[in-house]
Every structure is written in structure tokens, then in C-alpha cells.
Motif scaffolding. Structure first.
Motif, PDB file in Angstrom:
ATOM      1  N   LEU A 159       0.702  -1.094  -0.155  1.00  0.00           N
ATOM      2  CA  LEU A 159      -0.030  -0.090   0.011  1.00  0.00           C
ATOM      3  C   LEU A 159       0.877   1.262   0.076  1.00  0.00           C
ATOM      4  N   ILE A 160       0.828   2.166  -1.085  1.00  0.00           N
ATOM      5  CA  ILE A 160       1.591   3.250  -1.105  1.00  0.00           C
ATOM      6  C   ILE A 160       0.479   4.505  -0.885  1.00  0.00           C
ATOM      7  N   ILE A 161       1.033   5.262   0.113  1.00  0.00           N
ATOM      8  CA  ILE A 161       0.049   6.558   0.568  1.00  0.00           C
ATOM      9  C   ILE A 161       0.725   7.582   0.472  1.00  0.00           C
ATOM     10  N   LEU A 162       0.291   8.572  -0.339  1.00  0.00           N
ATOM     11  CA  LEU A 162       0.943  10.165  -0.251  1.00  0.00           C
ATOM     12  C   LEU A 162       0.154  10.861   0.599  1.00  0.00           C
ATOM     13  N   THR A 163       0.525  11.475   1.624  1.00  0.00           N
ATOM     14  CA  THR A 163      -0.139  12.318   2.529  1.00  0.00           C
ATOM     15  C   THR A 163      -0.277  13.828   2.198  1.00  0.00           C
ATOM     16  N   HIS A 164      -0.947  14.763   2.818  1.00  0.00           N
ATOM     17  CA  HIS A 164      -0.812  16.047   2.571  1.00  0.00           C
ATOM     18  C   HIS A 164      -0.044  16.441   3.721  1.00  0.00           C
ATOM     19  N   ASP A 165       0.432  17.970   4.080  1.00  0.00           N
ATOM     20  CA  ASP A 165       1.289  18.105   5.241  1.00  0.00           C
ATOM     21  C   ASP A 165       0.621  17.586   6.508  1.00  0.00           C
ATOM     22  N   ALA A 166       1.508  17.097   7.388  1.00  0.00           N
ATOM     23  CA  ALA A 166       1.172  16.703   8.531  1.00  0.00           C
ATOM     24  C   ALA A 166       2.727  17.010   9.505  1.00  0.00           C
ATOM     25  N   ARG A 167       2.035  17.074  10.872  1.00  0.00           N
ATOM     26  CA  ARG A 167       3.404  17.281  11.828  1.00  0.00           C
ATOM     27  C   ARG A 167       3.948  16.024  11.945  1.00  0.00           C
ATOM     28  N   GLU A 168       5.499  15.905  12.028  1.00  0.00           N
ATOM     29  CA  GLU A 168       6.129  14.624  12.099  1.00  0.00           C
ATOM     30  C   GLU A 168       5.713  14.075  13.356  1.00  0.00           C
ATOM     31  N   GLY A 169       5.644  14.781  14.675  1.00  0.00           N
ATOM     32  CA  GLY A 169       5.232  13.977  15.755  1.00  0.00           C
ATOM     33  C   GLY A 169       3.885  12.977  15.486  1.00  0.00           C
ATOM     34  N   THR A 170       3.045  13.850  14.971  1.00  0.00           N
ATOM     35  CA  THR A 170       1.698  12.892  14.711  1.00  0.00           C
ATOM     36  C   THR A 170       1.877  11.720  13.840  1.00  0.00           C
ATOM     37  N   VAL A 171       2.630  11.902  12.801  1.00  0.00           N
ATOM     38  CA  VAL A 171       2.952  11.029  11.846  1.00  0.00           C
ATOM     39  C   VAL A 171       3.732   9.689  12.460  1.00  0.00           C
ATOM     40  N   ASN A 172       4.829  10.173  13.653  1.00  0.00           N
ATOM     41  CA  ASN A 172       5.570   9.149  14.152  1.00  0.00           C
ATOM     42  C   ASN A 172       4.567   8.253  15.076  1.00  0.00           C
ATOM     43  N   ASP A 173       3.565   9.018  15.597  1.00  0.00           N
ATOM     44  CA  ASP A 173       2.601   8.377  16.750  1.00  0.00           C
ATOM     45  C   ASP A 173       1.776   7.353  15.927  1.00  0.00           C
ATOM     46  N   VAL A 174       1.164   7.967  14.524  1.00  0.00           N
ATOM     47  CA  VAL A 174       0.286   7.102  13.827  1.00  0.00           C
ATOM     48  C   VAL A 174       0.792   5.769  13.105  1.00  0.00           C
ATOM     49  N   LEU A 175       2.309   6.160  12.965  1.00  0.00           N
ATOM     50  CA  LEU A 175       3.198   4.823  12.165  1.00  0.00           C
ATOM     51  C   LEU A 175       3.192   3.822  13.293  1.00  0.00           C
ATOM     52  N   ALA A 176       3.581   4.478  14.425  1.00  0.00           N
ATOM     53  CA  ALA A 176       3.481   3.212  15.502  1.00  0.00           C
ATOM     54  C   ALA A 176       2.500   2.502  15.486  1.00  0.00           C
ATOM     55  N   GLU A 177       1.187   3.086  15.647  1.00  0.00           N
ATOM     56  CA  GLU A 177       0.044   2.341  15.624  1.00  0.00           C
ATOM     57  C   GLU A 177      -0.221   1.348  14.557  1.00  0.00           C
ATOM     58  N   LEU A 178       0.042   1.859  13.531  1.00  0.00           N
ATOM     59  CA  LEU A 178      -0.036   1.192  11.979  1.00  0.00           C
ATOM     60  C   LEU A 178       0.948  -0.060  12.087  1.00  0.00           C
ATOM     61  N   GLN A 179       2.301   0.196  12.600  1.00  0.00           N
ATOM     62  CA  GLN A 179       3.168  -0.849  12.735  1.00  0.00           C
ATOM     63  C   GLN A 179       2.821  -1.871  13.461  1.00  0.00           C
ATOM     64  N   ALA A 180       2.194  -1.661  14.551  1.00  0.00           N
ATOM     65  CA  ALA A 180       1.627  -2.493  15.434  1.00  0.00           C
ATOM     66  C   ALA A 180       0.300  -3.451  14.849  1.00  0.00           C
ATOM     67  N   LEU A 181      -0.332  -3.160  13.762  1.00  0.00           N
ATOM     68  CA  LEU A 181      -1.292  -3.967  13.269  1.00  0.00           C
ATOM     69  C   LEU A 181      -0.822  -5.355  12.822  1.00  0.00           C
ATOM     70  N   PRO A 182      -1.523  -6.398  13.330  1.00  0.00           N
ATOM     71  CA  PRO A 182      -0.966  -7.769  12.729  1.00  0.00           C
ATOM     72  C   PRO A 182      -1.006  -8.011  11.261  1.00  0.00           C
TER      73      PRO A 182
END
Ligand code: NAD
Ligand code: HSE
Ligand code: NA
Length: 440
Positions: free
Chosen positions: A402-425
Motif C-alpha cells: 500500500l503506497i500512501i501520499l499524505t498532505h502536510d502533517a506534523r512529524e510527531g503526529t506521523v510518528n505516533d500513527v506509524l507506531a499504531e500502524l506498525q503494531a497492526l498484525p
């Protein structure tokens, strides 16, 4: 210290931009120059418009000589153009002991020898960054930044009007006359646009660069000049089919026999950066023996881009004119007592857009889960691409990308959501995250 006083001759396209930028960035410019810079007097034949441009507190006159006669004024900006009255005024300003800033390449390319000699004799400066490639600091680069080099050659797209015409004709299929009118409306074209389309303006500019690059007098009369008026649409197309773009180039080169100085349409391989300089943009490639090839790109025409160069010259002159140690070029560009306490942000506060690649299990609901988590975090999506599973893991694969291009976002927010995504089985491998800069 009281601000240095500047007189402006000609409040047209570039003159009005100079006012705007000088007013908008007044404080920052003062911190850089070490002293305020104020246009206190303006001359234009159209005094009503000049008054509108100048605003309150600036003296507006129709006779440029009144500006030159004002003993309070140390720098005169000439933005009238042409060889006639502009030449007289520049020489009179020099004779009155004023420094001169001008964007008038026609004047300097033809009468530069006389004008520079007069300035030298009088001990004043004639600065002309705006005359070549508008806002691109190419004069400063050639004269100062590359001063260690034996410059071998330089080549550039140095006329915005013709580059705009060639680009619009190719991309939109518009005819020559229509695009030229548009270039005039946008303030790119010379007062006499034959100077643009016949290559004369580019000739003026390459003549000035040639003088600075090789230490020769300005010799516009020796330049070979061809414009774009004889260029046929089918040649632009054929060149394209062969992998080339046609650009109007100004070229000057040191050879064993002498200096080449020429302007003409040229085929440039499409993959070269120069071939991809579009619209009214300018670019100059300079080759020095020590540095190799360097490239300078930006807006070569227009009100504020050209004003940017005019004001850079004002700052330079202000620093040199106010000739005590405190006013030389500061080590960090701003004067030590005018440094800012702006903080450097931690990376988590940086805002940018992102490319994300997730290797996921190829099953229903995964995409919805992933985009749902991004939405909850307030990260909006610009584009999503899902590769076919068999492209990713071969036939019968149970994985996909899955390749996703995002609009502008704060890096801290992206880090948090990436951690959640990474934890998905269903997310099977470390997520790839590449920051994306539009650089527009
Ligand atoms: N427009 C650009 O993008 C651009 C870029 C680089 C360099 N330049 C150069 O800058 C100079 C000015 O260009 P512009 O586009 O601002 O021109 P412009 O025609 O918009 O402005 C010239 C102004 O000078 C005034 N003027 C004419 N004769 C005068 C006189 N005798 N006394 C006082 N004022 C007089 C006119 O009324 C007009 O307001 C030219 O030398 C041009 O080649 C322009
Ligand atoms: N007429 C010029 C203005 C900038 O020098 C151009 O089109 O590039
Ligand atoms: Na410039």
C-alpha cells in the motif's frame, strides 16, 4: 544611525516592486545592512501613479534631476530603461557623487565602458544585479562566489519573455503573438519587445556576464545575435521527438582563439536541467576550472523578483558606503547586535508531507483500517496506490504493498500513527516513510 536615503527614478514594474519589498522587509533588511534604507524621493513622468506606488511621506517629482540634485540622497536607482535619458541621468548622478543601482542591461551593455569609467573616477559604485537574470544573484556569484576560478564557459536562458513564448507555444499550442501579448501583460517584456524576441536583451545580458567572467570590456557590438522569430513550430516538434528542447541560449566561452559571445536558439538534450527551465524562469550554467559546473535558477523577470536584486545592491552599497568596520558584510549576514532569537524546531514539530509504503496482508478491510487510523490522527491523504498482490510476491501472493501520499502533517503526529500502524498484525514489514517536499 539615520537611514541611508535613496532616490528612485522610474516607478514602473520594477520600481513599484522595489517599494513593496523594501517596505515589507524593512526591519530584516535593516538588520542585514546595519542601517535603515529609505526611498525618500521618487521621480516619474506619471506623478499620480508614482504617488500611489510611493505612499505617504515620500517626495514625488516629475523631473528626475531634482532627485539627483538632492544632497541628502546617497544612492540613485535608475529604473527608467533605455539609452536616452537614462544614460544622461546615470552619468549626472555619478558626477554628483551618488552611487547608482540600475536594472538597465541595454544601457550597460552598450555604454558600460563609459559609465564604469566615470564611476571609477568619482569613487562611486554602479551596481546592476537586476540587469542580468533578474532575481538570480548571478552577478554576485560570478564576481564574488566564483572568484577563485578560471571560468571556462557559461550558458543560460536569460530572457524570460522568449522562454515563456517557447514554453507556452509547445505546451498549449498557442500562437506567437498571443503569448507575446501575455508576456507583456505580465510585465516580463521590454518596453520594445523586439529586444526580447530578436535576442537583443539576451545579448545585453550575456555581454555583461562575459565581461565579468573573463575580465574583458563590455562589447555588445561583437555579440552574434539571433532571436526566436524565425523558429518554426515543426522544428520545435521534431527536436522534441529526437529528445531535445529548443531554447534561446546566451553563451560565452573562453577558447584558445578568443571569446565566443553569442545568442541563438539551441537544441538542448531534454534530460538536461536547462531543457526543463520553463515559462519566464531563467537559468545559468557556469563552468569554472576549480568548481566544475554550477547552476543558478530562478525568476529572471517580473516586479518583485527583479526588485529583490535591486535591493540586494542597495544593501551592498549601504554596507560599503557606511565604511566603518561595523558595517562590513557581517559574518552571519545579519549584524551581531541584530541577531534573532528564533528557535530551531525539534524534528517532531516539522510539518511536511509523506510517502508511506506498507507491506500488508492482502485481505479485506486492511486499507480501510490503515486510512481510518490516518484520518483519526487528522492526516489527510493525497493519493493511495495499491499494488496487485502477484506483482509484489508473485502469483498467489498473500501480501501486497500500500503506497500512501499524505498532505502536510506534523512529524510527531506521523510518528505516533506509524507506531499504531506498525503494531497492526496485518502490517507485515517495517513501514517505509520518506518525507516529501513540493519545493514550490
Ligand atoms: N520588468 C522586468 O521584469 C525587468 C527585469 C529586469 C530588468 N528590467 C529593466 O528595468 C528597467 C525598468 O523596467 P520596468 O519594467 O520597470 O519598466 P516600466 O516601463 O514599467 O517603468 C519605467 C518607468 O519609468 C518612467 N519614466 C520614463 N521616462 C522617465 C523620465 N524621463 N523620468 C522619470 N521617469 C520616467 C515611466 O513613466 C515608468 O513608470 C528597464 O531598464 C528594464 O530593462 C526590467
Ligand atoms: N524582458 C526581460 C526582462 C528581464 O530582464 C525578460 O523577458 O527576461
Ligand atoms: Na541577477
Amino acid at each position: 544611525m539615520k537611514p541611508i536615503q535613496v532616490g528612485l527614478l522610474g516607478a514602473g514594474t520594477v520600481g513599484s516592486g522595489t517599494f513593496k519589498v523594501l517596505q515589507r522587509n524593512q526591519e530584516e533588511i535593516k538588520r542585514r545592512a546595519g542601517r535603515g534604507i529609505e526611498i525618500t524621493m521618487v521621480a516619474d513622468l506619471d506623478t499620480a501613479r508614482a504617488r500611489e506606488v510611493a505612499g505617504e511621506g515620500v517626495k514625488v517629482v516629475s523631473d528626475a534631476r531634482e532627485v539627483i540634485a538632492n544632497p541628502e540622497i546617497d544612492i540613485v536607482i535608475e529604473l527608467i530603461g533605455g539609452y536616452g535619458i537614462a544614460k544622461q541621468l546615470v552619468l549626472e548622478a555619478i558626477a554628483a557623487g551618488k552611487h547608482v543601482v540600475t536594472a538597465n542591461k541595454a544601457l550597460l551593455a552598450v555604454h558600460g565602458t563609459e559609465i564604469f569609467a566615470a564611476a571609477h573616477a568619482k569613487g562611486v559604485m554602479v551596481a546592476f544585479e537586476a540587469a542580468v537574470a533578474g532575481g538570480i544573484p548571478i552577478i554576485k556569484a560570478l564576481r564574488e562566489g566564483l572568484t577563485a576560478n578560471s571560468i571556462q564557459w557559461l550558458a543560460g536562458i536569460i530572457n524570460g519573455t522568449t522562454n515563456f513564448i517557447l514554453s507556452e507555444m509547445r505546451d498549449k499550442g498557442l500562437d506567437f503573438a498571443t503569448v507575446l501579448k501575455e508576456a507583456q501583460r505580465l510585465g516580463y517584456a521590454e518596453a520594445d519587445p523586439t529586444f526580447d524576441i530578436e535576442g537583443v536583451d539576451a545579448g545585453h545580458k550575456v555581454t555583461l556576464m562575459s565581461a565579468i567572467a573573463f575580465g574583458i570590456p563590455v562589447q555588445f557590438d561583437k555579440a552574434h545575435i539571433e532571436g526566436i522569430t524565425k523558429l518554426a513550430a515543426q522544428d520545435i516538434r521534431y527536436a522534441e521527438q529526437l529528445g531535445y528542447r529548443i531554447k534561446l541560449l546566451g553563451v560565452t566561452k573562453r577558447t584558445v582563439k578568443g571569446i565566443e559571445l553569442r545568442v541563438h536558439p539551441s537544441l538542448v538534450p531534454s534530460k538536461r536541467l536547462l531543457a526543463n527551465v520553463e515559462g519566464a524562469m531563467n537559468a545559468v550554467v557556469v563552468h569554472g576550472d576549480a568548481v566544475g559546473t554550477t547552476l543558478y535558477y530562478g525568476k529572471g523577470a517580473g516586479s518583485e523578483p527583479t526588485a529583490s536584486a535591486v535591493i540586494a545592491d542597495l544593501v551592498d552599497i549601504t554596507r560599503l558606503h557606511t565604511a566603518d568596520a561595523a558595517h562590513r558584510v557581517p559574518h552571519l549576514a545579519f549584524h551581531p547586535d541584530a541577531m534573532s532569537d528564533l528557535k530551531v524546531l525539534p524534528m517532531s514539530e516539522v510539518v511536511t508531507s509523506y510517502y508511506l509504503r506498507l507491506r500488508v496482508a492482502d485481505q479485506a478491510g486492511v486499507l480501510a483500517k490503515v486510512t481510518g487510523l490516518l484520518a483519526t490522527a487528522g492526516i489527510s491523504i493525497d493519493a493511495v496506490l495499491q499494488r496487485e498482490a502477484d506483482e509484489v510476491g508473485g502469483e498467489g501472493s498473500t501480501q501486497t504493498d500500500l503506497i500512501i501520499l499524505t498532505h502536510d502533517a506534523r512529524e510527531g503526529t506521523v510518528n505516533d500513527v506509524l507506531a499504531e500502524l506498525q503494531a497492526l498484525p496485518t502490517v507485515l514489514e517495517p513501514i517505509v516513510r520518506i518525507r516529501k517536499e513540493e519545493l514550490s
